[in-house]
Design a protein around this motif. Structure first.
Motif, short mmCIF file in Angstrom:
data_model
loop_
_atom_site.label_atom_id
_atom_site.label_comp_id
_atom_site.label_asym_id
_atom_site.label_seq_id
_atom_site.Cartn_x
_atom_site.Cartn_y
_atom_site.Cartn_z
N MET A 162 48.34 27.98 -9.84
CA MET A 162 49.72 27.88 -10.31
C MET A 162 50.60 28.95 -9.66
O MET A 162 51.77 28.70 -9.32
N ASP A 163 50.04 30.14 -9.47
CA ASP A 163 50.80 31.20 -8.78
C ASP A 163 51.10 30.78 -7.34
O ASP A 163 52.20 31.06 -6.83
N ALA A 164 50.15 30.12 -6.70
CA ALA A 164 50.37 29.67 -5.32
C ALA A 164 51.47 28.61 -5.27
O ALA A 164 52.29 28.60 -4.33
N CYS A 165 51.52 27.73 -6.26
CA CYS A 165 52.62 26.75 -6.34
C CYS A 165 53.96 27.48 -6.41
O CYS A 165 54.91 27.13 -5.70
N SER A 166 54.04 28.48 -7.27
CA SER A 166 55.28 29.24 -7.43
C SER A 166 55.66 29.94 -6.13
O SER A 166 56.84 29.99 -5.76
N THR A 167 54.66 30.48 -5.44
CA THR A 167 54.92 31.13 -4.15
C THR A 167 55.55 30.15 -3.17
O THR A 167 56.41 30.53 -2.37
N MET A 168 55.16 28.90 -3.24
CA MET A 168 55.70 27.87 -2.35
C MET A 168 57.03 27.31 -2.85
O MET A 168 57.62 26.43 -2.21
N GLY A 169 57.51 27.81 -3.99
CA GLY A 169 58.83 27.40 -4.47
C GLY A 169 58.84 26.25 -5.44
O GLY A 169 59.90 25.69 -5.74
N ASP A 170 57.68 25.85 -5.95
CA ASP A 170 57.60 24.77 -6.93
C ASP A 170 56.59 25.12 -8.00
O ASP A 170 55.93 26.15 -7.92
N GLY A 171 56.46 24.26 -9.01
CA GLY A 171 55.51 24.50 -10.08
C GLY A 171 54.34 23.53 -10.01
O GLY A 171 54.34 22.58 -9.22
N GLY A 172 53.34 23.77 -10.85
CA GLY A 172 52.21 22.86 -10.93
C GLY A 172 52.67 21.48 -11.38
O GLY A 172 53.59 21.35 -12.21
N TYR A 173 52.02 20.44 -10.86
CA TYR A 173 52.43 19.08 -11.18
C TYR A 173 52.07 18.74 -12.62
O TYR A 173 50.96 18.99 -13.09
N ILE A 174 53.03 18.15 -13.34
CA ILE A 174 52.83 17.71 -14.72
C ILE A 174 52.29 16.28 -14.69
O ILE A 174 53.04 15.34 -14.39
N TYR A 175 51.04 16.13 -14.96
CA TYR A 175 50.37 14.83 -14.85
C TYR A 175 50.45 14.10 -16.18
O TYR A 175 49.91 14.55 -17.20
N ILE A 176 51.11 12.95 -16.16
CA ILE A 176 51.25 12.13 -17.38
C ILE A 176 50.60 10.78 -17.09
O ILE A 176 51.17 9.95 -16.36
N PRO A 177 49.41 10.53 -17.65
CA PRO A 177 48.72 9.27 -17.37
C PRO A 177 49.59 8.05 -17.69
O PRO A 177 50.35 8.05 -18.66
N GLY A 178 49.48 7.04 -16.84
CA GLY A 178 50.23 5.81 -17.06
C GLY A 178 51.58 5.76 -16.38
O GLY A 178 52.20 4.69 -16.33
N THR A 179 52.04 6.88 -15.87
CA THR A 179 53.33 6.90 -15.18
C THR A 179 53.15 6.54 -13.71
O THR A 179 52.05 6.61 -13.16
N ALA A 180 54.27 6.19 -13.06
CA ALA A 180 54.22 5.87 -11.63
C ALA A 180 53.77 7.07 -10.82
O ALA A 180 53.00 6.93 -9.85
N GLY A 181 54.23 8.26 -11.21
CA GLY A 181 53.84 9.46 -10.50
C GLY A 181 52.34 9.71 -10.57
O GLY A 181 51.71 10.04 -9.57
#
Length: 311
Positions: free
Chosen positions: A78-97
């Protein structure tokens, strides 16, 4: 291409007419995007890949992901995501994402070998810093599991930046790469990491005019690759204001002799030991009278994203 020229010409004519008809307003200061001092070094991230189900249709909603393939514990991921300028992906089962992510983790052109070694990937917990077990998505089932946070897995981050279009580009997600000629700092959008205007030879001016090219000396600092650089002269200097302005709008950069540069677009910044992507080398057309490597109609973001190649 003709239509683009006609649109630009009409726009310029309108602007010139308005300037003649009305008093000019006070000049607006347009701030150039500065190099971010906090931009991470790609070698420290050790594997960053842009995953996108790209159907090359600008009307289709896209779910874009940034995969950090180096195995990390959850909180380091998660810290590495922040370093890259974004956050960890919020995974919601059943969604298109969620569906798109599972599809990409099983088959993609950008980082297939990196994902094939793992069945689970870190996604955002929702309650950071509290639990000893953390949330990972299983690419085989599409379901999430709570597993020890110390487990070493790749991390899925959001890639929330929009793709570059004619009148808009967000260069805030910057990253540095180390090369044999020095450190180069570029940026990413939805489709590609972009390193623009990199000189491959010394400027052909002065004693070097009409001479054989001379290899570019190493950079003394961080090279700014956020924006396109000079376009080789094509418009007659006595053509007047409108043709020169049209050239600038078309090319996204000014015409000048210091024009021996290239642009690099890649969907992946590979980590240590990771297999490199194929490279396509593209030389723009225009008959030495028009166009350049920065013209929007030659924009290769879709090609690198969909094809898993470097351009």
């Amino acid at each position: 291409m003709v239509a683009l020229k006609q649109i630009l010409s009409s726009a310029v004519t309108l602007l010139v007419t308005l300037q003649i008809s009305f008093a000019a307003p006070a000049p607006t200061v347009v701030e150039k995007r500065a190099l971010s001092s906090s931009a991470p070094l790609a070698s420290d991230i050790n594997g960053a890949h842009l995953l996108l189900l790209n159907d090359v249709d600008s009307e289709t909603a896209k779910n874009a992901f940034l995969l950090l393939s180096a195995p990390r514990g959850y909180y380091d991921g998660m810290d590495a995501c922040s370093t890259m300028g974004d956050g960890g992906y919020i995974y919601i089962p059943g969604t298109a994402g969620a569906s798109n992510l599972v599809t990409l983790l099983n088959n993609n052109a950008v980082a297939q070998k990196e994902v094939s070694a793992f069945s689970q990937f870190w996604v955002y917990n929702g309650v950071p810093g509290v639990l000893s077990n953390c949330l990972a998505v299983n690419k085989n089932t599409g379901k999430t599991d709570w597993i020890p946070c110390s487990t070493q897995l790749p991390t899925v981050c959001f890639n929330s930046v929009l793709r570059r279009v004619l009148l808009f580009q967000d260069t805030s997600r910057q990253v540095k790469v180390t090369t044999p000629v020095g450190t180069i700092q570029g940026w990413r959008d939805q489709n590609a990491f972009r390193f623009l205007g990199i000189p491959y030879a010394e400027p052909p001016v002065g004693n070097l005019r009409f001479a054989s090219p001379v290899a570019k000396a190493a950079f003394t600092g961080i090279f700014d690759a956020l924006a396109y650089k000079g376009v080789c002269p094509q418009t007659s200097q006595d053509a007047g204001f409108v043709p020169m302005l049209l050239s600038y709008l078309e090319n996204g950069a000014a015409e000048k002799e210091d024009c021996l540069n290239l642009n690099v677009y890649t969907p992946s910044l590979k980590g240590t030991g990771q297999e490199l992507l194929p490279v396509m080398f593209y030389i723009h057309g225009g008959g030495f009278t028009t166009y350049s490597g920065s013209v929007i109609i030659f924009e290769p973001g879709n090609m690198v994203s969909r094809g898993g190649v470097v351009v």
